[in-house]
Design a protein around this motif. Structure first.
Motif, PDB file in Angstrom:
ATOM      1  N   LEU A   1      79.578 -42.001 -35.095  1.00 16.74           N
ATOM      2  CA  LEU A   1      78.496 -41.727 -34.137  1.00 16.74           C
ATOM      3  C   LEU A   1      78.086 -43.025 -33.432  1.00 16.74           C
ATOM      4  CD1 LEU A   1      76.060 -39.879 -33.137  1.00 16.74           C
ATOM      5  CD2 LEU A   1      74.840 -40.670 -35.164  1.00 16.74           C
TER       6      LEU A   1
ATOM      7  N   ALA B   1      71.891 -34.805 -40.870  1.00 16.49           N
ATOM      8  CA  ALA B   1      73.250 -34.302 -40.636  1.00 16.49           C
ATOM      9  C   ALA B   1      74.262 -35.124 -41.426  1.00 16.49           C
ATOM     10  CB  ALA B   1      73.575 -34.365 -39.149  1.00 16.49           C
TER      11      ALA B   1
ATOM     12  N   SER C   1      69.689 -29.734 -33.160  1.00 23.88           N
ATOM     13  CA  SER C   1      69.634 -29.932 -34.615  1.00 23.88           C
ATOM     14  C   SER C   1      68.551 -29.070 -35.263  1.00 23.88           C
ATOM     15  CB  SER C   1      69.404 -31.407 -34.941  1.00 23.88           C
ATOM     16  OG  SER C   1      68.242 -31.869 -34.293  1.00 23.88           O
TER      17      SER C   1
ATOM     18  N   GLN D   1      72.976 -25.617 -24.324  1.00 24.39           N
ATOM     19  CA  GLN D   1      72.676 -26.133 -25.670  1.00 24.39           C
ATOM     20  C   GLN D   1      73.675 -25.633 -26.721  1.00 24.39           C
ATOM     21  OE1 GLN D   1      70.300 -28.840 -25.661  1.00 24.39           O
ATOM     22  NE2 GLN D   1      69.282 -27.757 -27.290  1.00 24.39           N
TER      23      GLN D   1
ATOM     24  N   HIS E   1      73.767 -37.255 -25.966  1.00 25.31           N
ATOM     25  CA  HIS E   1      74.824 -36.224 -25.917  1.00 25.31           C
ATOM     26  C   HIS E   1      75.619 -36.313 -24.611  1.00 25.31           C
ATOM     27  CE1 HIS E   1      73.742 -34.126 -29.601  1.00 25.31           C
ATOM     28  NE2 HIS E   1      72.468 -34.211 -29.253  1.00 25.31           N
TER      29      HIS E   1
ATOM     30  N   TYR F   1      76.394 -33.546 -34.997  1.00 30.73           N
ATOM     31  CA  TYR F   1      76.454 -32.889 -33.675  1.00 30.73           C
ATOM     32  C   TYR F   1      76.247 -33.995 -32.655  1.00 30.73           C
ATOM     33  CZ  TYR F   1      73.198 -30.917 -30.026  1.00 30.73           C
ATOM     34  OH  TYR F   1      72.504 -30.613 -28.884  1.00 30.73           O
ATOM     35  N   TRP F   2      77.282 -34.252 -31.867  1.00 33.09           N
ATOM     36  CA  TRP F   2      77.156 -35.308 -30.848  1.00 33.09           C
ATOM     37  C   TRP F   2      78.011 -34.899 -29.663  1.00 33.09           C
ATOM     38  CZ3 TRP F   2      73.367 -38.299 -30.245  1.00 33.09           C
ATOM     39  CH2 TRP F   2      73.437 -39.453 -29.469  1.00 33.09           C
TER      40      TRP F   2
ATOM     41  N   ASP G   1      71.080 -41.568 -38.382  1.00 34.36           N
ATOM     42  CA  ASP G   1      70.872 -40.744 -37.193  1.00 34.36           C
ATOM     43  C   ASP G   1      71.116 -41.642 -35.993  1.00 34.36           C
ATOM     44  OD1 ASP G   1      70.446 -38.119 -37.676  1.00 34.36           O
ATOM     45  OD2 ASP G   1      68.317 -38.321 -38.111  1.00 34.36           O
ATOM     46  N   ALA G   2      70.708 -41.208 -34.808  1.00 36.84           N
ATOM     47  CA  ALA G   2      70.881 -42.060 -33.627  1.00 36.84           C
ATOM     48  C   ALA G   2      69.772 -43.112 -33.610  1.00 36.84           C
ATOM     49  CB  ALA G   2      70.866 -41.201 -32.379  1.00 36.84           C
TER      50      ALA G   2
ATOM     51  N   SER H   1      62.122 -33.780 -33.890  1.00 33.21           N
ATOM     52  CA  SER H   1      62.329 -32.629 -33.006  1.00 33.21           C
ATOM     53  C   SER H   1      62.890 -31.452 -33.811  1.00 33.21           C
ATOM     54  CB  SER H   1      63.218 -32.964 -31.811  1.00 33.21           C
ATOM     55  OG  SER H   1      64.533 -33.198 -32.229  1.00 33.21           O
TER      56      SER H   1
ATOM     57  N   ILE I   1      77.673 -34.014 -41.165  1.00 36.50           N
ATOM     58  CA  ILE I   1      78.662 -33.963 -40.080  1.00 36.50           C
ATOM     59  C   ILE I   1      77.832 -33.862 -38.804  1.00 36.50           C
ATOM     60  CG2 ILE I   1      80.633 -32.706 -39.085  1.00 36.50           C
ATOM     61  CD1 ILE I   1      81.131 -33.787 -41.979  1.00 36.50           C
TER      62      ILE I   1
ATOM     63  N   GLY J   1      65.545 -25.231 -28.090  1.00 41.33           N
ATOM     64  CA  GLY J   1      64.575 -26.329 -27.999  1.00 41.33           C
ATOM     65  C   GLY J   1      65.194 -27.667 -28.350  1.00 41.33           C
TER      66      GLY J   1
HETATM   67  C1  DP6 Z   1      72.577 -37.789 -34.043  1.00 42.30           C
HETATM   68  O1  DP6 Z   1      69.317 -32.166 -31.835  1.00 42.30           O
HETATM   69  O2  DP6 Z   1      68.087 -34.279 -31.297  1.00 42.30           O
HETATM   70  O3  DP6 Z   1      70.845 -36.453 -34.987  1.00 42.30           O
HETATM   71  O4  DP6 Z   1      69.854 -30.896 -28.742  1.00 42.30           O
HETATM   72  O5  DP6 Z   1      69.348 -32.793 -27.214  1.00 42.30           O
HETATM   73  O6  DP6 Z   1      67.601 -32.002 -28.843  1.00 42.30           O
HETATM   74  P1  DP6 Z   1      69.079 -32.172 -28.550  1.00 42.30           P
HETATM   75  O7  DP6 Z   1      69.623 -33.244 -29.589  1.00 42.30           O
HETATM   76  P2  DP6 Z   1      69.309 -33.440 -31.118  1.00 42.30           P
HETATM   77  O8  DP6 Z   1      70.596 -34.311 -31.549  1.00 42.30           O
HETATM   78  C2  DP6 Z   1      70.799 -34.726 -32.858  1.00 42.30           C
HETATM   79  C3  DP6 Z   1      71.855 -35.749 -32.917  1.00 42.30           C
HETATM   80  C4  DP6 Z   1      72.061 -36.395 -34.277  1.00 42.30           C
HETATM   81  C5  DP6 Z   1      73.107 -35.639 -35.094  1.00 42.30           C
HETATM   82  C6  DP6 Z   1      72.705 -34.335 -35.744  1.00 42.30           C
HETATM   83  O9  DP6 Z   1      71.530 -34.139 -36.121  1.00 42.30           O
HETATM   84  O10 DP6 Z   1      73.616 -33.505 -35.934  1.00 42.30           O
END
Ligand code: DP6
Length: 350
Positions: A261, A19, A155, A30, A215, A23-24, A302-303, A113, A21, A152
């Protein structure tokens, strides 16, 4: 239209993504709290095979990961399948065996994942076509696969497509949706067409916080409103940058996203520091190399503690020696993985 079948086997290979940008923070079922943009990778893939036959008494779902039974993941997939009874009402009638493997080692900071869930979602959509005998139009097929992948793992919705992919509603991107990801079919500047990602392995320790728990930290986070506004603004600016090829702005936004993040995780309650001392050492070294060499390399995270070093392909011959000489002493066993922008999932014929 073709004949429906009641037993068969489907396989998909699907990539991980990084990513730009982030997703957090999520809401509802979902759905993301802000839009995100990722680049799908080429070499970091999951290959998933799904075999189905009519269900007998007491048959259970089985899941093998790299040839071994994985009970915790088996349970997660069983729950996931149950939650899909609206989308795939046929699932309850079949005994399903899944086997999956990755082309990359565990805990490398590569989002497994995303590749695993997207390849599984694609298998389910192919299975649907086979058991119903109804073949849907290509765009619709991928849209559904992205939606299922999202259920599921958020990301994973982006891994259903190659190249640069957006997920989450934004006024600046007309086809965007919270429900599924959308690929960039518009013009992308040539510098990004073969963009590189070297994944620098700082630590392979297991993550101390799962993404789902991560999250949750955004619920009532004191900076949540500011973060979602920042992500929306970065999203809009990144759309422009991908077209203009402005690497300076690209790096500024991408690094700010990565550190935002981690900043959010550090001042969450509870708080998590996932960066390691060597991550910070590498960040300093990348930034000073950029300043002295004028080579446009930047990082994202990433995280976890591992660094994704992003750079144009034209600089590869200078960047790889720099990794070997200046960065590898700070990597676990000197290890890194060379990857780059990929073209997206592929159905595998067996
Ligand atoms: C920091 O998609 O692993 O990688 O929806 O709970 O499975 P769930 O979370 P996930 O979160 C990814 C978070 C990230 C940022 C991103 O990939 O956008």
């Amino acid at each position: 239209m073709k004949n429906s079948t009641n037993s068969g086997s489907v396989s998909w290979e699907s990539p991980s993504n990084i990513a730009l940008i982030k997703y957090w923070g999520k809401k509802g079922n979902q759905l993301p709290c802000n839009p995100s943009i990722s680049m799908s990778l080429k070499n970091s893939l999951s290959l998933t095979n799904l075999t189905y036959e009519p269900k007998g008494k007491g048959d259970q779902l089985s899941f093998l990961f790299e040839g071994k039974r994985q009970e915790p993941f088996e349970q997660r997939i069983a729950n996931f399948f149950e939650s899909l009874s609206d989308q795939f009402s046929f699932l309850k009638d079949f005994q399903i065996s899944i086997s999956s493997e990755n082309t990359f080692p565990h805990s490398t900071g590569i989002a497994s994942s995303a590749s695993a869930m997207s390849s599984l979602a694609l298998c389910l959509c192919s299975m649907e076509e086979e058991v119903t005998g109804v073949q849907v139009e290509k765009d619709e097929f991928y849209r559904k696969a992205s939606l299922i992948a999202r259920l599921g793992s958020g990301s994973a919705s982006r891994s259903v497509y190659g190249g640069f992919v957006a997920w989450g509603e934004s006024n600046s991107f007309s086809k965007s949706s919270d429900e599924y990801a959308v690929p960039f079919s518009q013009y992308i500047h040539p510098v990004f067409q073969d963009f590189q990602d070297a994944i620098l392995l700082v630590s392979s320790e297991k993550k101390v916080v799962s993404s789902s728990a991560g999250h949750q930290l955004m619920v009532n986070h004191p900076y949540a409103t500011a973060r979602f506004a920042q992500a929306n603004s970065h999203f809009e600016r990144m759309l422009g940058v991908l077209r203009s090829g402005n690497l300076e702005e690209f790096i500024e936004i991408m690094e700010n996203e990565a550190l935002s993040l981690h900043g959010l995780m550090m001042n969450s309650t509870p708080s998590f520091t996932l960066l390691k001392p060597n991550t910070l050492e590498l960040i300093e070294r990348i930034r000073s190399f950029r300043l002295s060499s004028h080579i446009p390399i930047g990082f994202t995270l990433d995280a976890g503690p591992n660094i994704h070093l992003m750079y144009p392909k034209s600089e590869k011959e200078k960047v790889v020696p720099f990794i070997d000489s200046d960065l590898s002493p700070f990597l676990e066993n000197g290890k890194y993985i060379i990857d780059e922008k990929g073209e997206g999932p592929q159905k595998i014929k067996i």
